[in-house]
Write an enzyme that holds these catalytic residues in place. Structure first.
Site, PDB file in Angstrom:
ATOM      1  CG  LEU A 206      -2.229  -0.816   1.065  1.00 52.55           C
ATOM      2  CD1 LEU A 206      -3.016  -0.786   2.359  1.00 52.55           C
ATOM      3  CD2 LEU A 206      -3.082  -0.297  -0.082  1.00 52.55           C
ATOM      4  CB  CYS A 207       4.073   2.142   1.634  1.00 54.29           C
ATOM      5  SG  CYS A 207       5.108   0.747   1.157  1.00 54.29           S
ATOM      6  CB  THR A 208       4.413   0.753  -3.645  1.00 51.59           C
ATOM      7  OG1 THR A 208       5.536   0.197  -2.959  1.00 51.59           O
ATOM      8  CG2 THR A 208       4.784   1.015  -5.096  1.00 51.59           C
TER       9      THR A 208
END
Length: 433
Positions: A206-208
């Site tokens: 999700l951070c990407t």
């Protein structure tokens, strides 16, 4: 530019070379048990069903293989991107239903064949509908749809009624790779037995998605996972609704422009959201030909087919066109703990400190489960139900409890269901790790 119609001088002339194959016993067939004189008459009566992304190739091949009564299901309409490989469609057909256009085209070119199109999902029909067919050929682009038709045909099978056994010929492609297999319900390995060969793709962190997208697929997943959940443009995402896909496409396009990423298209958005691998025409033609070859062998008995009952007989063919051309056949064994055709519960390794919510989330990524909306029952009690809403609300507090707090011990059997697979109960036996 449309091609001119080329018709044979007579029915006999059209099928001359095909009859040389289907009315004569092959090298591996007992000539005393083969009656070629009845093959043509029998094949004229066979009702065959086809569905899925390999539809154009399969439909054309079945008609030219001598099958006269064919039904086809496809819920999609023709997109301009289909024209580069789905040769039964023309530019004027864009926006029309694929099944209807394909059926009319083949009927026009192959006189005497009757093709009945259905513009819907395969799940829209019950077992009574599928009982009318002798062979089912699928070239579906969805694992969920494959699992559904597999479970339906297995549930229909009755050892006391041979007519209830419907051979399932399944073909699929992924880029330059593909496979064809024949499944005889209850008599051998089914699609659910082989599910771990189709493990879900690894998820993008999700951070990407949220901060540093690098590929067009990341922008699409951002629109799908984050933007949709935040803005809720529609009550629920329908991956088959063009309006919903268009909304995701526009959001992904905006995201891509923000990070100077090119390559976001409507067709790619559709493929990422529905987990569809881009199709290659040559691979589709090879796999469709393999599937229809098996249908011809089953219908005529002119040669042994994949999955022919017998010790060590192969039921699975793999194809690879990445580096030259390579094919390989093998026998995929039936699993005793298969939830569809097996008889025993499947061992599930879990951590006793997991919460019920963590257990339920694991079913989505588990290669041998891949369940998106599971409801869970244990021996004598309901742990969590997705539907109906009032029962979901009653069982929701259990999601925060650990397996130990819920009284689950090693060896406890869980019955798991999913609305995508009506009538199928996935039985798991807990093993603490």
């Amino acid at each position: 530019m449309s091609s001119p119609e080329v018709l044979p001088d007579s029915e006999a002339k059209r099928w001359k070379y095909l009859n040389n194959v289907r009315t004569r016993p092959g090298a591996f067939v007992d000539p005393e048990e083969f009656d070629g004189s009845t093959v043509v008459e029998n094949m004229d009566k066979i009702k065959i069903f086809g569905a899925g992304g390999l539809g154009c190739e399969i439909l054309k091949n079945l008609a030219l293989s001598g099958f006269k009564d064919i039904s086809v299901i496809d819920m999609d309409t023709i997109d301009i991107s289909n024209l580069n490989r789905q040769f039964l469609f023309r530019h004027a057909d864009v926006g029309k239903f694929k099944a209807e256009v394909a059926a009319k085209f083949v009927e026009r070119r192959v006189k005497g064949v009757k093709i009945t199109p259905y513009n819907c999902k395969i799940q829209d029909f019950d077992e009574d509908f599928y009982q009318q067919f002798q062979i089912v050929v699928c070239g579906l682009d969805s694992i969920e749809a494959r699992r559904w038709i597999n479970a339906t045909l297995v549930n229909m099978a009755n050892c006391e009624n041979p007519d209830s056994m419907k051979p399932l010929i399944d073909g699929g492609t992924e880029g330059f790779k593909g496979q064809a297999r024949v499944i005889l319900p209850t008599m051998g390995s089914c699609i659910e037995c082989q599910l771990d060969m189709h493990a879900p793709r690894a998820a993008v962190p999700l951070c990407t998605l949220a901060s540093i997208p690098r590929q067009p697929e990341h922008c699409i997943e951002w629109a799908h996972v984050i933007a949709w959940d935040k803005e809720k443009p529609f009550p629920q995402l329908d991956k088959d609704d063009p309006e919903h896909i268009t909304w995701l496409y526009q959001k992904a396009l905006e995201r891509a422009k923000e990070f100077n990423i090119s390559g976001v298209t409507y067709s790619l958005t559709q493929g990422v959201v529905k987990n569809i691998i881009p199709a290659i025409a040559a691979t589709n033609s090879v796999i469709a030909a393999a599937c229809c070859n098996e249908a011809l062998k089953i219908a005529s008995s002119c040669a042994p087919f994949l999955g022919t009952p017998g010790e060590g007989e192969p039921n699975y063919m793999m194809y690879s066109g990445n580096d030259s051309i390579y094919t390989y056949t093998f026998k995929h064994e039936q699993k005793e703990d298969c939830p569809v055709c097996g008889m025993t519960a499947r061992v599930l390794k879990v951590n006793p400190t997991w919460t019920l919510e963590e257990l339920i989330e694991s079913f989505a990524t588990l290669p041998e489960a891949q369940l998106k909306k599971p409801s869970v029952r244990a021996e004598g009690k309901t742990l969590y139900m997705q539907l109906p809403p009032n029962l979901e609300e009653q069982t929701r507090p259990n999601l925060e409890k650990t397996l130990e707090q819920l009284g689950l011990t090693e060896g406890t059997e869980l019955a798991v269901t999913d609305p995508a697979f009506v009538g199928v109960v996935f039985n798991f036996s807990l093993k603490f790790a």
